[in-house]
Design a protein around this motif. Sequence first.
Motif, mmCIF file in Angstrom:
data_model
loop_
_atom_site.group_PDB
_atom_site.id
_atom_site.type_symbol
_atom_site.label_atom_id
_atom_site.label_comp_id
_atom_site.label_asym_id
_atom_site.label_seq_id
_atom_site.Cartn_x
_atom_site.Cartn_y
_atom_site.Cartn_z
ATOM 1 N N ASP A 189 0.829 -1.201 0.000
ATOM 2 C CA ASP A 189 0.000 0.000 0.000
ATOM 3 C C ASP A 189 0.868 1.258 0.000
ATOM 4 O OD1 ASP A 189 -2.269 1.613 0.124
ATOM 5 O OD2 ASP A 189 -2.394 1.504 2.302
ATOM 6 N N VAL A 190 1.914 1.257 0.825
ATOM 7 C CA VAL A 190 2.816 2.416 0.879
ATOM 8 C C VAL A 190 3.547 2.588 -0.445
ATOM 9 C CG1 VAL A 190 4.879 3.373 1.980
ATOM 10 C CG2 VAL A 190 3.099 2.309 3.378
ATOM 11 N N LEU A 191 4.017 1.476 -1.005
ATOM 12 C CA LEU A 191 4.776 1.560 -2.251
ATOM 13 C C LEU A 191 3.920 2.084 -3.406
ATOM 14 C CD1 LEU A 191 6.799 -1.786 -2.095
ATOM 15 C CD2 LEU A 191 7.574 0.519 -1.528
ATOM 16 N N LEU A 192 2.617 1.776 -3.378
ATOM 17 C CA LEU A 192 1.733 2.216 -4.459
ATOM 18 C C LEU A 192 1.203 3.635 -4.236
ATOM 19 C CD1 LEU A 192 -0.309 -1.056 -5.088
ATOM 20 C CD2 LEU A 192 1.604 -0.149 -6.424
ATOM 21 N N SER A 193 1.304 4.139 -3.016
ATOM 22 C CA SER A 193 0.721 5.451 -2.714
ATOM 23 C C SER A 193 1.761 6.524 -2.399
ATOM 24 C CB SER A 193 -0.251 5.336 -1.527
ATOM 25 O OG SER A 193 0.411 4.832 -0.379
ATOM 26 N N ASN A 194 2.985 6.119 -2.133
ATOM 27 C CA ASN A 194 4.043 7.067 -1.791
ATOM 28 C C ASN A 194 5.023 7.146 -2.955
ATOM 29 O OD1 ASN A 194 6.759 7.893 -0.748
ATOM 30 N ND2 ASN A 194 5.625 8.128 1.169
ATOM 31 N N THR A 195 5.083 8.279 -3.598
ATOM 32 C CA THR A 195 5.906 8.430 -4.809
ATOM 33 C C THR A 195 7.374 8.143 -4.540
ATOM 34 O OG1 THR A 195 4.375 10.097 -5.664
ATOM 35 C CG2 THR A 195 6.564 10.010 -6.649
ATOM 36 N N GLU A 196 7.889 8.650 -3.431
ATOM 37 C CA GLU A 196 9.302 8.461 -3.109
ATOM 38 C C GLU A 196 9.620 6.992 -2.858
ATOM 39 O OE1 GLU A 196 12.685 10.234 -0.012
ATOM 40 O OE2 GLU A 196 10.566 10.778 0.201
ATOM 41 N N ALA A 197 8.721 6.306 -2.147
ATOM 42 C CA ALA A 197 8.940 4.883 -1.870
ATOM 43 C C ALA A 197 8.895 4.071 -3.158
ATOM 44 C CB ALA A 197 7.879 4.385 -0.892
ATOM 45 N N ARG A 198 7.930 4.373 -4.008
ATOM 46 C CA ARG A 198 7.809 3.633 -5.268
ATOM 47 C C ARG A 198 9.032 3.859 -6.151
ATOM 48 N NH1 ARG A 198 2.337 3.053 -8.852
ATOM 49 N NH2 ARG A 198 3.182 1.742 -10.507
ATOM 50 N N GLN A 199 9.508 5.091 -6.184
ATOM 51 C CA GLN A 199 10.684 5.400 -6.991
ATOM 52 C C GLN A 199 11.903 4.633 -6.484
ATOM 53 O OE1 GLN A 199 11.572 9.581 -7.258
ATOM 54 N NE2 GLN A 199 13.530 9.257 -8.301
#
Length: 281
Positions: A217-227
């Motif tokens: 959920d965090v990876l899909l909603s947090n741009t910095e984490a996903r990047q």
Amino acid sequence: LRVGTFVLVTRNDDVREVLERQDVFQAPYGLEMTEIAGGTNFILGMQDGPDYRRMKSHVLSAFPVDEVESVVRPLAARHARAIMQRASPRFDAVADLLRIVPARICRDYFGVVIDDEASFSNWANALSGLFFADPGADPVVRELAVVAADRMKRTLDRSIEKVREGTIPRSTPLGRLVDLLDEKDPPIALGDVHSIMLGMIAGFTPTNLLASGNCLDVLLSNTEARQAVEEAIAAGDDARLERAMLEAMRFKPIWIGPFRYAARDAVIAQGFARPEVRDLY
């Protein structure tokens, strides 16, 4: 933060003090774990002492720590890869990956017979909900856990027979516990096996499902984490990928933290300038 008799402790030193002073700040899970297992407590519900150390020794001998890397991680990778290779558009990652992989580890590593992975996962979730996330004593949570425990113990008894028949290897954690159970002068009883296996399943399967779902959920909603994850994948750097995922997990923890009850009036952070906290929890 203090609300009535509940105190939320967040400073590193204070948290460590609470967790280390087991004579005062006691784990609250023992009554439920003992009842659900049929009369034998599990280490997560015990205070330090001879019974705790005896059971912890059996747990560590059945579930060697080094097998996390040597057995469990490769097993998880194999199952995850196989599931994702068959995934189609609109694939449900939580229901069909994050819930299934821990159940298959319980089957292939723990040594448990599992006829229906989704049902097994639901039973484990019900047990975990009662043990770790029911401070208000919800009767529905309790009823679900009682039914789940009955199903799970039947499954464990059937699995024990499969070990004795040679269908399940003696090299599994359950197989090692059955070895102890079958000794001429057994150091454990069937109730110990039920308690250990129920505790390990309830502490493993739902925890991984919730932690991985929150992480996704965090990876899909947090741009910095996903990047950070995408860059690690592009570089083919698994260590970097793992660091990024662990960092993402901090943003959405699985629970507020481990509960403790104060057996008597107590003071933490004695001698520090910040306010003392009395009558905890």
